[in-house]
Scaffold this active site. Structure first.
Site, PDB file in Angstrom:
ATOM      1  N   LYS A 113      71.254  28.747 -10.510  1.00 14.20           N
ATOM      2  CA  LYS A 113      70.763  28.216 -11.925  1.00 14.20           C
ATOM      3  C   LYS A 113      70.865  26.684 -11.879  1.00 14.20           C
ATOM      4  CE  LYS A 113      70.062  32.111 -13.943  1.00 14.20           C
ATOM      5  NZ  LYS A 113      68.973  32.373 -14.445  1.00 14.20           N
TER       6      LYS A 113
ATOM      7  N   TYR B 284      75.019  32.213  -6.929  1.00  9.74           N
ATOM      8  CA  TYR B 284      74.248  32.504  -8.297  1.00  9.74           C
ATOM      9  C   TYR B 284      74.211  31.155  -8.964  1.00  9.74           C
ATOM     10  CZ  TYR B 284      73.415  34.013 -12.896  1.00  9.74           C
ATOM     11  OH  TYR B 284      72.892  34.093 -14.269  1.00  9.74           O
TER      12      TYR B 284
ATOM     13  N   SER C   9      72.554  29.506 -17.962  1.00  6.62           N
ATOM     14  CA  SER C   9      73.910  30.287 -17.818  1.00  6.62           C
ATOM     15  C   SER C   9      74.875  29.365 -17.967  1.00  6.62           C
ATOM     16  CB  SER C   9      74.093  30.831 -16.774  1.00  6.62           C
ATOM     17  OG  SER C   9      75.381  31.539 -16.626  1.00  6.62           O
TER      18      SER C   9
HETATM   19  N1  LIG Z   1      73.151  39.038 -18.724  1.00  6.36           N
HETATM   20  C1  LIG Z   1      74.024  37.914 -18.670  1.00  6.36           C
HETATM   21  O1  LIG Z   1      75.168  38.068 -18.478  1.00  6.36           O
HETATM   22  C2  LIG Z   1      73.351  36.722 -18.384  1.00  6.36           C
HETATM   23  C3  LIG Z   1      74.250  35.715 -18.596  1.00  6.36           C
HETATM   24  C4  LIG Z   1      73.695  34.331 -18.361  1.00  6.36           C
HETATM   25  C5  LIG Z   1      72.459  34.255 -17.653  1.00  6.36           C
HETATM   26  N2  LIG Z   1      71.725  35.285 -17.728  1.00  6.36           N
HETATM   27  C6  LIG Z   1      70.332  35.180 -17.166  1.00  6.36           C
HETATM   28  O2  LIG Z   1      69.496  35.781 -17.886  1.00  6.36           O
HETATM   29  C7  LIG Z   1      68.172  36.290 -17.390  1.00  6.36           C
HETATM   30  C8  LIG Z   1      68.169  37.768 -17.741  1.00  6.36           C
HETATM   31  O3  LIG Z   1      69.147  38.410 -17.417  1.00  6.36           O
HETATM   32  P1  LIG Z   1      69.561  39.984 -17.770  1.00  6.36           P
HETATM   33  O4  LIG Z   1      70.827  40.274 -18.064  1.00  6.36           O
HETATM   34  O5  LIG Z   1      68.306  40.401 -18.809  1.00  6.36           O
HETATM   35  O6  LIG Z   1      69.027  40.488 -16.219  1.00  6.36           O
HETATM   36  P2  LIG Z   1      68.229  41.780 -15.780  1.00  6.36           P
HETATM   37  O7  LIG Z   1      68.699  41.874 -14.301  1.00  6.36           O
HETATM   38  O8  LIG Z   1      68.451  42.872 -16.750  1.00  6.36           O
HETATM   39  O9  LIG Z   1      66.739  41.172 -16.175  1.00  6.36           O
HETATM   40  C9  LIG Z   1      65.909  40.277 -15.146  1.00  6.36           C
HETATM   41  C10 LIG Z   1      64.677  41.113 -15.023  1.00  6.36           C
HETATM   42  O10 LIG Z   1      64.071  40.188 -14.241  1.00  6.36           O
HETATM   43  C11 LIG Z   1      63.372  40.875 -13.221  1.00  6.36           C
HETATM   44  N3  LIG Z   1      63.079  40.245 -11.981  1.00  6.36           N
HETATM   45  C12 LIG Z   1      64.075  39.816 -10.964  1.00  6.36           C
HETATM   46  N4  LIG Z   1      63.432  39.006  -9.885  1.00  6.36           N
HETATM   47  C13 LIG Z   1      62.154  39.043 -10.248  1.00  6.36           C
HETATM   48  C14 LIG Z   1      61.128  38.474  -9.632  1.00  6.36           C
HETATM   49  N5  LIG Z   1      61.069  37.913  -8.470  1.00  6.36           N
HETATM   50  N6  LIG Z   1      59.926  38.643 -10.243  1.00  6.36           N
HETATM   51  C15 LIG Z   1      59.764  39.474 -11.449  1.00  6.36           C
HETATM   52  N7  LIG Z   1      60.674  39.986 -11.799  1.00  6.36           N
HETATM   53  C16 LIG Z   1      61.996  39.632 -11.378  1.00  6.36           C
HETATM   54  C17 LIG Z   1      64.182  42.073 -12.819  1.00  6.36           C
HETATM   55  O11 LIG Z   1      63.607  43.278 -12.429  1.00  6.36           O
HETATM   56  C18 LIG Z   1      64.617  42.401 -14.546  1.00  6.36           C
HETATM   57  O12 LIG Z   1      63.967  43.261 -15.160  1.00  6.36           O
HETATM   58  C19 LIG Z   1      68.620  36.095 -15.669  1.00  6.36           C
HETATM   59  O13 LIG Z   1      67.896  34.977 -15.374  1.00  6.36           O
HETATM   60  C20 LIG Z   1      70.083  35.784 -15.642  1.00  6.36           C
HETATM   61  O14 LIG Z   1      70.401  35.293 -14.813  1.00  6.36           O
HETATM   62  C21 LIG Z   1      72.290  36.421 -17.748  1.00  6.36           C
END
Ligand SMILES: NC(=O)c1ccc[n+]([C@@H]2O[C@H](COP(=O)([O-])OP(=O)(O)OC[C@H]3O[C@@H](n4cnc5c(N)ncnc54)[C@H](O)[C@@H]3O)[C@@H](O)[C@H]2O)c1
Length: 338
Positions: free
Chosen positions: A152, A148, A124
């Site tokens: 990362k 958070y 991120s």
């Molecule tokens: N959406 C954003 O703005 C954004 C920005 C930068 C980085 N990210 C990163 O991208 C990734 C995906 O983000 P997203 O927006 O799709 O989030 P999200 O919460 O929609 O998706 C994450 C998924 O991982 C699953 N999960 C969480 N912990 C888990 C575990 N211990 N075991 C198995 N499954 C698990 C959740 O149930 C969910 O389905 C994350 O790592 C997040 O930190 C997201």
């Protein structure tokens, strides 16, 4: 390739799974559904046009991962599985460190034991902390301003060290800026639990009449119109970048970090205006105090992703707003109605 998509039921993982399958890869989803609904899986099958193998599995479950890796061989892992709310991470740091860091350790160990040595990791722009200048390139100093962000940073460092210890291990960390939008079908999109943390889903809910008005944090930033400027990127562009990264992993030595952004800043009010035009709805808003830790402007220098992957964002703010609104209109309760 046969690819294990950890967190594949979530917002970005689900869109990436569709693009992966569309490019001929075999997708297996593993998710504990802590922040997603199993209902997304039917939508994915509808979009992919065939059955999808999915497992309810926590990435901290070492024996569960070992069992999965022993039954079939994977060419690579895409690791989206993490908790992602900055505010929640301040209230529940132990849960964030456990889920995100311990989860990544267990997953990396299971990969090593199974001989799976290719990883694409969801990082991120938060790893840049409070950037000294924009645009931000990958050589900018790294820091974290909240738990958070610290998870990362540590996860990226873990991957660095695993790559240093094992020259065969190939990894790309993709540092997302501000992912928004939805699949153009309106079948999958971002379905936040409770009050959305991010701007776009909040705007969607205001446009739909589910929330009264939008709070804009700060109207006196040194920006084009006084509101914060960010680099919004369409989730389909992001999804495509993951598949490009996966397909280029073989040429990577060690751990490569790449920014994923459009490379252009858009202010809160510019986004609100674009959304009002795309949806034909009014978006009432009020300007409130700045939030601690926010910065005036953050946008990416995405040239390295282009140089390394041949990838470039193709979709603009209008596409992001149109697709987010289609998803919202077709699914006012997210996946709850499925
Ligand atoms: N959406 C954003 O703005 C954004 C920005 C930068 C980085 N990210 C990163 O991208 C990734 C995906 O983000 P997203 O927006 O799709 O989030 P999200 O919460 O929609 O998706 C994450 C998924 O991982 C699953 N999960 C969480 N912990 C888990 C575990 N211990 N075991 C198995 N499954 C698990 C959740 O149930 C969910 O389905 C994350 O790592 C997040 O930190 C997201």
């Amino acid at each position: 390739m046969r690819v294990l998509v950890c967190g594949g039921a979530g917002y970005i993982g689900s869109h990436t799974s569709v693009v992966l399958a569309g490019r001929g890869h075999d997708v297996v989803v593993a998710d504990n559904f802590s922040n997603s609904s199993p209902a997304v899986l039917q939508r994915l099958e509808q979009l992919i046009g065939r059955a999808l193998e999915a497992h309810c599995l926590d990435v901290r479950d070492g024996p569960g991962l070992a069992a999965l890796f022993s039954k079939q061989s994977f060419d690579a892992v895409l690791h989206f599985a993490a908790l992602k709310s900055v505010g929640e991470s301040c209230a529940r740091p132990l849960d964030y460190f456990d889920n995100n860091i311990a989860g990544t350790i267990v997953l990396l160990r299971a990969m090593r034991d199974a001989g799976v040595a290719r990883l694409v990791f969801s990082s991120s722009a938060t790893v840049y902390g409070e950037p000294a200048s924009v645009p931000i390139d990958e050589d900018a100093p790294l820091s974290a301003t909240n738990p958070y962000g610290r998870t990362k940073l540590v996860m990226e460092q873990l991957i660095d060290d695993v790559c240093a210890a094992d020259p065969d291990f190939q990894a790309i960390s993709l540092r997302y800026f501000n992912p928004v939008g939805a699949h153009p079908s309106g079948l999958i999109g971002e379905a936040p639990n409770g009050i959305p943390n991010n701007l776009m889903p909040y705007v969607c809910q205001v446009a739909a009449g589910q929330r009264e008005s939008l709070q804009v944090y700060g109207g006196d930033w040194p920006t084009v119109d006084g509101t914060g400027v960010r680099d919004y990127i369409h989730v389909m562009d992001l999804a495509r970048a993951h598949v490009d990264a996966l397909e280029k992993l073989d040429g990577v030595r060690g751990h490569l970090a790449l920014n994923l952004g459009v490379g252009r800043g858009v202010s809160v009010l510019q986004l609100v205006q674009a959304f009002a035009e795309a949806s034909g709805r009014q978006i009432p808003y009020r300007i409130v105090d700045r939030r601690e830790g926010d910065v005036a402007e953050a946008w990416a220098d995405p040239r390295r992703a282009h140089a390394m992957l041949g990838w470039r964002a193709q979709l603009g703010v209008e596409d992001m707003c149109r697709d987010a609104w289609r998803w919202q209109s077709m699914n006012p309760e997210g996946y709850a109605e499925t």
